[in-house]
Design a protein around this motif. Structure first.
Motif, PDB file in Angstrom:
ATOM      1  N   UNK A   1      30.349  36.497  54.210  1.00 26.01           N
ATOM      2  CA  UNK A   1      30.001  36.330  52.893  1.00 26.01           C
ATOM      3  C   UNK A   1      29.983  37.637  52.169  1.00 26.01           C
ATOM      4  N   UNK A   2      29.718  38.727  52.611  1.00 24.50           N
ATOM      5  CA  UNK A   2      29.588  39.858  52.083  1.00 24.50           C
ATOM      6  C   UNK A   2      30.888  40.582  51.814  1.00 24.50           C
ATOM      7  N   UNK A   3      31.847  40.349  52.945  1.00 23.50           N
ATOM      8  CA  UNK A   3      33.324  40.855  52.775  1.00 23.50           C
ATOM      9  C   UNK A   3      34.220  40.027  51.932  1.00 23.50           C
ATOM     10  N   UNK A   4      33.906  38.634  52.094  1.00 23.99           N
ATOM     11  CA  UNK A   4      34.816  37.649  51.363  1.00 23.99           C
ATOM     12  C   UNK A   4      34.364  37.065  50.197  1.00 23.99           C
ATOM     13  N   UNK A   5      35.105  37.278  49.223  1.00 24.11           N
ATOM     14  CA  UNK A   5      34.630  36.839  47.911  1.00 24.11           C
ATOM     15  C   UNK A   5      35.735  35.742  47.336  1.00 24.11           C
ATOM     16  N   UNK A   6      35.560  34.535  47.738  1.00 24.25           N
ATOM     17  CA  UNK A   6      36.440  33.658  47.164  1.00 24.25           C
ATOM     18  C   UNK A   6      36.172  33.113  45.827  1.00 24.25           C
ATOM     19  N   UNK A   7      36.963  32.801  45.076  1.00 26.43           N
ATOM     20  CA  UNK A   7      36.797  32.188  43.872  1.00 26.43           C
ATOM     21  C   UNK A   7      36.910  30.765  43.570  1.00 26.43           C
ATOM     22  N   UNK A   8      35.954  30.117  42.948  1.00 24.27           N
ATOM     23  CA  UNK A   8      35.988  28.519  42.899  1.00 24.27           C
ATOM     24  C   UNK A   8      37.518  28.222  42.052  1.00 24.27           C
ATOM     25  N   UNK A   9      37.611  27.119  42.012  1.00 31.80           N
ATOM     26  CA  UNK A   9      38.808  26.426  41.245  1.00 31.80           C
ATOM     27  C   UNK A   9      38.550  26.673  39.681  1.00 31.80           C
ATOM     28  N   UNK A  10      37.419  26.447  39.512  1.00 28.40           N
ATOM     29  CA  UNK A  10      36.660  26.355  38.088  1.00 28.40           C
ATOM     30  C   UNK A  10      36.953  27.688  37.535  1.00 28.40           C
ATOM     31  N   UNK A  11      36.351  28.757  38.290  1.00 32.30           N
ATOM     32  CA  UNK A  11      36.366  30.293  37.905  1.00 32.30           C
ATOM     33  C   UNK A  11      37.867  30.849  37.602  1.00 32.30           C
ATOM     34  N   UNK A  12      38.778  30.481  38.396  1.00 28.06           N
ATOM     35  CA  UNK A  12      39.998  30.754  38.400  1.00 28.06           C
ATOM     36  C   UNK A  12      40.883  30.127  36.984  1.00 28.06           C
ATOM     37  N   UNK A  13      40.630  28.743  36.744  1.00 25.96           N
ATOM     38  CA  UNK A  13      41.014  28.358  35.572  1.00 25.96           C
ATOM     39  C   UNK A  13      40.285  28.577  34.507  1.00 25.96           C
ATOM     40  N   UNK A  14      38.929  29.089  34.528  1.00 21.50           N
ATOM     41  CA  UNK A  14      38.566  29.715  33.246  1.00 21.50           C
ATOM     42  C   UNK A  14      39.004  31.167  32.810  1.00 21.50           C
ATOM     43  N   UNK A  15      39.211  31.947  33.972  1.00 24.84           N
ATOM     44  CA  UNK A  15      39.993  33.284  33.736  1.00 24.84           C
ATOM     45  C   UNK A  15      41.027  32.911  33.359  1.00 24.84           C
ATOM     46  N   UNK A  16      42.215  31.804  33.719  1.00 24.98           N
ATOM     47  CA  UNK A  16      43.489  31.647  33.300  1.00 24.98           C
ATOM     48  C   UNK A  16      43.637  31.312  31.980  1.00 24.98           C
ATOM     49  N   UNK A  17      42.464  30.465  31.636  1.00 25.23           N
ATOM     50  CA  UNK A  17      42.384  30.208  30.011  1.00 25.23           C
ATOM     51  C   UNK A  17      42.157  31.133  29.050  1.00 25.23           C
ATOM     52  N   UNK A  18      41.191  32.316  29.465  1.00 26.91           N
ATOM     53  CA  UNK A  18      41.153  33.432  28.709  1.00 26.91           C
ATOM     54  C   UNK A  18      42.402  34.255  28.452  1.00 26.91           C
ATOM     55  N   UNK A  19      43.239  34.172  29.718  1.00 27.21           N
ATOM     56  CA  UNK A  19      44.575  34.977  29.549  1.00 27.21           C
ATOM     57  C   UNK A  19      45.592  34.212  28.505  1.00 27.21           C
ATOM     58  N   UNK A  20      45.387  32.563  28.699  1.00 30.79           N
ATOM     59  CA  UNK A  20      46.295  31.835  27.941  1.00 30.79           C
ATOM     60  C   UNK A  20      45.880  32.077  26.187  1.00 30.79           C
ATOM     61  N   UNK A  21      44.735  32.696  26.108  1.00 27.15           N
ATOM     62  CA  UNK A  21      44.412  32.978  24.508  1.00 27.15           C
ATOM     63  C   UNK A  21      45.084  34.314  24.037  1.00 27.15           C
ATOM     64  N   UNK A  22      45.623  34.975  24.738  1.00 24.97           N
ATOM     65  CA  UNK A  22      46.337  36.276  24.341  1.00 24.97           C
ATOM     66  C   UNK A  22      47.697  36.012  23.741  1.00 24.97           C
ATOM     67  N   UNK A  23      47.801  36.827  22.653  1.00 25.22           N
ATOM     68  CA  UNK A  23      48.900  36.495  21.733  1.00 25.22           C
ATOM     69  C   UNK A  23      50.189  36.594  22.676  1.00 25.22           C
ATOM     70  N   UNK A  24      50.356  37.607  23.622  1.00 20.22           N
ATOM     71  CA  UNK A  24      51.425  37.998  24.523  1.00 20.22           C
ATOM     72  C   UNK A  24      51.935  36.785  25.463  1.00 20.22           C
ATOM     73  N   UNK A  25      50.971  35.990  25.714  1.00 25.92           N
ATOM     74  CA  UNK A  25      50.988  34.813  26.850  1.00 25.92           C
ATOM     75  C   UNK A  25      51.183  33.590  25.839  1.00 25.92           C
ATOM     76  N   UNK A  26      50.378  33.404  24.871  1.00 26.69           N
ATOM     77  CA  UNK A  26      50.501  32.397  24.166  1.00 26.69           C
ATOM     78  C   UNK A  26      51.913  31.937  23.667  1.00 26.69           C
ATOM     79  N   UNK A  27      52.586  33.126  22.905  1.00 31.64           N
ATOM     80  CA  UNK A  27      53.765  33.047  22.278  1.00 31.64           C
ATOM     81  C   UNK A  27      54.887  32.700  23.087  1.00 31.64           C
ATOM     82  N   UNK A  28      54.806  33.002  24.564  1.00 29.63           N
ATOM     83  CA  UNK A  28      55.996  32.921  25.565  1.00 29.63           C
ATOM     84  C   UNK A  28      55.667  31.621  26.076  1.00 29.63           C
ATOM     85  N   UNK A  29      54.648  31.322  26.742  1.00 28.40           N
ATOM     86  CA  UNK A  29      54.339  29.976  27.459  1.00 28.40           C
ATOM     87  C   UNK A  29      53.668  28.958  26.910  1.00 28.40           C
TER      88      UNK A  29
END
Length: 148
Positions: A13-41
């Motif tokens: 547990x100390x050395x392995x830090x897996x991200x939950x599906x919800x955490x990854x999706x929320x991180x990706x949602x923040x990326x999608x709000x950026x103009x650079x990604x929003x305009x292209x994808x």
């Protein structure tokens, strides 16, 4: 033997830090709000008021082809063959280094034409940090013409 197992699980547990599906999706949602990604994808489909962001599924066996709705947009994961048939730009995701407080997501643009010859980015790496007991915050973005 019981103590060895407890020690092993604690160290794992100390050395392995897996991200939950919800955490990854929320991180990706923040990326999608950026103009650079929003305009292209980002694209709006017929009969739908939500802007759609398409990504190649990370793991079809585990995830399938899910869709996640947010206030003004949708993130959809699909297979490469379906994404090519749709003919709209999509992103390929690579999850980078993750620890308790730092993480990294790389997006590789696909089905967008020859952006390198146009002098436009094709790869982007987004860094996140997480304060103690806080939410993942986007703190860095780097854009590349070729694979980083």
């Amino acid at each position: 033997m019981k103590y060895v197992l407890i020690l092993f699980l604690t160290l794992l547990q100390f050395f392995y830090h897996a991200q939950s599906e919800g955490e990854v999706i929320n991180m990706l949602a923040r990326v999608c709000k950026l103009d650079s990604v929003n305009k292209i994808l980002g694209s709006i489909d017929e009969g739908d008021s939500l802007k759609n962001f398409r990504f190649l599924t990370l793991d079809y066996e585990t995830m399938g082809v899910p869709s996640y709705d947010f206030d003004e947009f949708r993130i959809t994961f699909d297979l490469g063959s379906n994404l090519l048939m749709i003919g709209k730009p999509y992103g390929k995701l690579q999850l980078g280094k993750f620890s308790k407080s730092k993480g990294e997501i790389t997006i590789i643009l696909a089905s967008v034409g020859d952006r390198v010859n146009e002098g436009k980015w094709t790869y982007a790496t987004f860094g996140f940090n997480k304060p103690k007991n806080g939410r993942w915050l986007l703190n860095d973005s780097k854009y590349y013409f070729t694979e980083p």
